[in-house]
Write a protein that holds these residues in place. Structure first.
Motif, short mmCIF file in Angstrom:
data_model
loop_
_atom_site.label_atom_id
_atom_site.label_comp_id
_atom_site.label_asym_id
_atom_site.label_seq_id
_atom_site.Cartn_x
_atom_site.Cartn_y
_atom_site.Cartn_z
N ALA A 81 0.82 -1.21 0.00
CA ALA A 81 0.00 0.00 0.00
C ALA A 81 0.86 1.26 0.00
N ALA A 82 2.05 1.16 0.58
CA ALA A 82 2.97 2.30 0.62
C ALA A 82 3.88 2.37 -0.61
N GLY A 83 3.69 1.45 -1.56
CA GLY A 83 4.50 1.48 -2.77
C GLY A 83 5.80 0.73 -2.66
N ARG A 84 5.94 -0.07 -1.62
CA ARG A 84 7.16 -0.86 -1.45
C ARG A 84 6.89 -2.32 -1.75
N PRO A 85 7.89 -3.11 -2.11
CA PRO A 85 7.65 -4.51 -2.50
C PRO A 85 7.40 -5.40 -1.29
N ALA A 86 6.60 -6.43 -1.51
CA ALA A 86 6.42 -7.47 -0.49
C ALA A 86 7.53 -8.49 -0.64
N GLN A 87 8.08 -8.92 0.49
CA GLN A 87 9.20 -9.84 0.47
C GLN A 87 8.92 -11.04 1.38
N PRO A 88 9.50 -12.20 1.06
CA PRO A 88 9.28 -13.38 1.91
C PRO A 88 9.65 -13.15 3.37
N ALA A 89 10.64 -12.31 3.61
CA ALA A 89 11.06 -12.04 4.99
C ALA A 89 9.95 -11.39 5.81
N HIS A 90 8.97 -10.78 5.15
CA HIS A 90 7.89 -10.13 5.87
C HIS A 90 7.03 -11.13 6.64
N LEU A 91 7.05 -12.40 6.25
CA LEU A 91 6.22 -13.40 6.93
C LEU A 91 6.53 -13.48 8.42
#
Length: 292
Positions: A81-91
Motif C-alpha cells: 500500500a505504501a508502494g514498497r515490495p512485499a518480500q518473503p522475509a515479511h512473513l
C-alpha cells in the motif's frame, strides 16, 4: 486506543475491494507469501503422516504459526500500500518486531470458547445423551456407507431442542471470537496495542459496524465460493496432466496465494477505515471508496 468510526454498510464491500486491489498491485510479491505458508503447512502434514507420533506436535505448530504468518502478510500488505515490495522475509516480521507473544495471545479466545462450549454441551445435554448421540452418529455413518437411508426413529429421544440451542450459542460465540480478532493483528503491529486491548478494540469496532461486517462476510463468502469453483476446474485439469500429488500442491498453493493476501488486505483496509489510524500508518489506501 481511539474510538472506532461508524461506517456505512457499503464499507464492507470496500474492504473486500481493497483486498483485491492490493493483491492486484503486487500479485507475485503477496502471492508468494501465501504459497510459502501453504507449502510449509503441506510439508508439516507430510511429516506428520510419515511419523504418526508427530501428528499432534505438527498440528499444534501449524495452529501456532497461523497468527504469526498472517500478521506477516498484513505487514507485507501495508508495504505494498505504501508502494514498497512485499518480500518473503515479511512473513516473520511480527516476530522480529517483538510481537510474537501478543499475536499468539489472540488464539486464547478460540481455545477458551472451545473449552467453554464443550463444558456447556455436557451441562445442557448430559453425558448419557451425548453417548446416545454418538451411537446414533455411528449408526448413520454405517448406513450411509452401505448406501441406505437413515431411519428417522434413530433420533427419537434425542434432545433436539437443546442441541439446536447449543448450536445457536456456538454460532454467536464463533462470531464474537472472530470479531475480537478481526483487526487485532494490525492493531498489534502498527498501533502498538497489547493483545487484550487489541481484541477488545476489534470487538467494539465490529459491533459498531455490524452492518458493514455482514456485508463483508456475505460478499467474501460469494467470492470464495466462485474462486473455489474455478480452482476445482483448474486442479481437475492439472490432475489429469501432472498427477494427483502435484495437483494437491497446486490447489494449496493457489488457494493460499489468493485468499490470504485478499483477506489480509481487507482487514488492513477495514482497520484504516474503522479506526482512522492515518497518523500511525501513513500508507495510502489502495482502493476507491464506494459512494452511496
Amino acid at each position: 486506543m481511539s474510538n472506532s468510526n461508524k461506517l456505512p454498510a457499503s464499507a464492507g464491500a470496500e474492504w473486500l475491494l481493497g483486498g483485491f486491489a492490493l493483491l492486484r498491485a503486487a500479485p507475485a510479491g503477496l502471492g508468494q507469501l501465501g504459497v510459502i505458508w501453504g507449502l510449509a503447512s503441506v510439508l508439516l502434514s507430510i511429516v506428520a503422516s510419515l511419523a504418526p507420533v508427530l501428528l499432534l506436535p505438527m498440528q499444534l505448530l501449524i495452529v501456532l504459526a497461523g497468527p504469526l504468518l498472517f500478521a506477516g502478510i498484513v505487514w507485507a500488505v501495508r508495504e505494498v500500500a505504501a508502494g514498497r515490495p512485499a518480500q518473503p522475509a515479511h512473513l516473520l516480521q511480527g516476530v522480529r518486531e517483538g510481537h510474537a507473544g501478543r499475536l499468539l495471545a489472540t488464539l486464547l479466545p478460540q481455545a477458551a470458547a472451545g473449552i467453554a462450549f464443550g463444558v456447556l454441551l455436557l451441562v445442557m445435554v448430559g453425558f448419557d445423551q451425548l453417548r446416545a448421540l454418538g451411537e446414533v452418529w455411528t449408526q448413520m455413518e454405517a448406513i450411509a456407507q452401505a448406501g441406505g437411508q437413515p431411519d428417522p426413529s434413530l433420533f427419537d429421544g434425542l434432545p433436539a431442542g437443546l442441541l439446536l440451542l447449543w448450536l445457536l450459542l456456538v454460532a454467536l460465540g464463533f462470531v464474537a471470537v472472530k470479531w475480537m480478532t478481526f483487526i487485532a493483528a494490525p492493531l498489534i503491529l502498527f498501533s502498538g496495542a497489547d493483545a487484550w486491548t487489541a481484541m477488545r478494540t476489534s470487538l467494539r469496532a465490529c459491533l459498531r459496524n455490524w452492518t458493514a461486517m455482514l456485508v463483508f462476510y456475505l460478499l467474501a463468502g460469494i467470492a470464495v465460493f466462485a474462486f473455489m469453483i474455478g480452482l476445482l476446474v483448474v486442479v481437475g485439469i492439472a490432475q489429469l496432466l501432472v498427477g494427483a500429488t502435484l495437483a494437491v500442491l497446486l490447489w494449496q498453493g493457489l488457494l493460499m496465494a489468493v485468499l490470504m493476501p485478499v483477506f489480509a488486505g481487507s482487514i488492513y483496509t477495514a482497520w484504516r477505515q474503522m479506526l482512522g489510524d492515518g497518523g500511525a500508518d501513513a500508507a495510502p489506501q489502495a482502493q476507491a471508496r464506494i459512494e452511496v
